[in-house]
Design a protein around this motif. Structure first.
Motif, PDB file in Angstrom:
ATOM      1  N   CYS A  45       9.122  10.988   4.998  1.00 47.61           N
ATOM      2  CA  CYS A  45       8.041  10.035   5.240  1.00 47.61           C
ATOM      3  C   CYS A  45       7.121  10.533   6.355  1.00 47.61           C
ATOM      4  O   CYS A  45       5.895  10.424   6.255  1.00 47.61           O
ATOM      5  N   GLU A  49       3.055  10.892   6.325  1.00 48.86           N
ATOM      6  CA  GLU A  49       2.213  10.168   7.275  1.00 48.86           C
ATOM      7  C   GLU A  49       1.365  11.118   8.102  1.00 48.86           C
ATOM      8  O   GLU A  49       0.195  10.849   8.378  1.00 48.86           O
ATOM      9  N   THR A  59      -2.300   4.408  -0.316  1.00 47.71           N
ATOM     10  CA  THR A  59      -1.024   3.724  -0.108  1.00 47.71           C
ATOM     11  C   THR A  59       0.097   4.753  -0.227  1.00 47.71           C
ATOM     12  O   THR A  59       0.143   5.515  -1.192  1.00 47.71           O
ATOM     13  N   TYR A  61       3.791   5.640  -1.043  1.00 43.48           N
ATOM     14  CA  TYR A  61       4.904   5.110  -1.834  1.00 43.48           C
ATOM     15  C   TYR A  61       6.156   5.939  -1.630  1.00 43.48           C
ATOM     16  O   TYR A  61       6.087   7.176  -1.553  1.00 43.48           O
ATOM     17  N   ARG A  62       7.279   5.257  -1.548  1.00 43.70           N
ATOM     18  CA  ARG A  62       8.600   5.883  -1.536  1.00 43.70           C
ATOM     19  C   ARG A  62       9.139   5.785  -2.965  1.00 43.70           C
ATOM     20  O   ARG A  62       9.296   4.696  -3.503  1.00 43.70           O
ATOM     21  N   GLN A 150       8.370   1.894  -4.109  1.00 40.24           N
ATOM     22  CA  GLN A 150       8.003   0.867  -3.137  1.00 40.24           C
ATOM     23  C   GLN A 150       6.948   1.398  -2.172  1.00 40.24           C
ATOM     24  O   GLN A 150       7.026   2.539  -1.736  1.00 40.24           O
ATOM     25  N   ALA A 151       5.990   0.543  -1.848  1.00 37.80           N
ATOM     26  CA  ALA A 151       5.012   0.903  -0.819  1.00 37.80           C
ATOM     27  C   ALA A 151       5.730   0.951   0.529  1.00 37.80           C
ATOM     28  O   ALA A 151       6.568   0.111   0.828  1.00 37.80           O
ATOM     29  N   VAL A 152       5.400   1.954   1.323  1.00 39.04           N
ATOM     30  CA  VAL A 152       5.969   2.091   2.663  1.00 39.04           C
ATOM     31  C   VAL A 152       5.171   1.183   3.583  1.00 39.04           C
ATOM     32  O   VAL A 152       3.947   1.244   3.636  1.00 39.04           O
ATOM     33  N   GLU A 153       5.886   0.324   4.289  1.00 39.11           N
ATOM     34  CA  GLU A 153       5.220  -0.627   5.208  1.00 39.11           C
ATOM     35  C   GLU A 153       4.984   0.014   6.550  1.00 39.11           C
ATOM     36  O   GLU A 153       5.723   0.731   7.069  1.00 39.11           O
TER      37      GLU A 153
END
Length: 153
Positions: A45, A49, A59, A61-62, A150-153
Motif C-alpha cells: 500500500c 500511496e 481511488t 483499491y486493495r 475494497q477501496a483503501v480508506e
C-alpha cells in the motif's frame, strides 16, 4: 501449488471492476500488455500511496485473491465473491476464468465458473483426459477462488 495461495495488490482506478481488470492485465501472459500495466499494480500500500494516483483513477483499491485446491466435497464459502473453476496450475490461468462480478445475474457463468465444486471437478477430470492434454502432460484441477476488492480508506 501450495494448499492455499493468496495475493494482495494495490491499484489506482476509477472503480472496483476497473481495478480488477487492470490487475488481470498486469499479470497477463502477454508481455506487451503486462509491461504496460505491471508498473501500476503494487504489492504494498505504501508504494502505491507514494506513487500517487495514475491515469486510470484516483481511488486506491486493495485487491485480495485467494486460491485453494478443491474436491467435489469442498463447501462454498459464505461470501458471495467466490467461484469454483477448473484450470491448469498457472495462477493467471485460474483467474482469467472468472469475472469480478461472477456472482451477479443469478450466479456464475457455468461455462468456466461454478457455484459448487462438483461441476469444476468433473470438468477438470474431463479436460485432463482429452487427447491433447494427455499428449502434452497437462493436468487440470478444480480450485476455489475467493476475492475482495475494497477501496483503501
Amino acid at each position: 501449488m501450495n494448499a492455499h495461495e493468496s495475493r494482495t495488490r494495490f491499484v489506482w482506478a476509477d472503480s472496483p471492476s476497473m481495478a480488477w481488470g487492470m490487475l488481470l492485465l498486469a499479470e497477463s501472459d502477454d508481455s506487451d500488455i503486462s509491461r504496460m500495466f505491471r508498473p501500476h499494480a503494487y504489492t504494498r500500500c505504501e508504494e502505491a500511496e507514494e506513487a500517487g494516483h495514475g491515469p486510470w483513477g484516483a481511488t486506491l483499491y486493495r485487491v485480495t485473491r485467494s486460491c485453494v485446491l478443491a474436491s467435489a466435497s469442498t463447501p462454498a464459502p459464505d461470501s458471495r465473491d467466490y467461484a469454483f473453476v477448473h484450470s491448469t496450475h498457472a495462477w493467471n490461468s485460474r483467474w482469467t476464468n472468472i469475472d469480478f462480478d461472477a456472482h451477479s445475474a443469478e450466479g456464475h457463468n457455468r461455462l468456466t465458473a461454478f457455484p459448487s465444486a462438483a461441476e469444476a471437478v468433473e470438468l477438470a477430470e474431463r479436460a485432463t483426459e482429452e487427447d491433447r492434454s494427455r499428449y502434452e502432460g497437462i493436468v487440470f484441477r478444480a480450485y476455489l477462488l475467493t476475492w475482495s476488492v475494497q477501496a483503501v480508506e
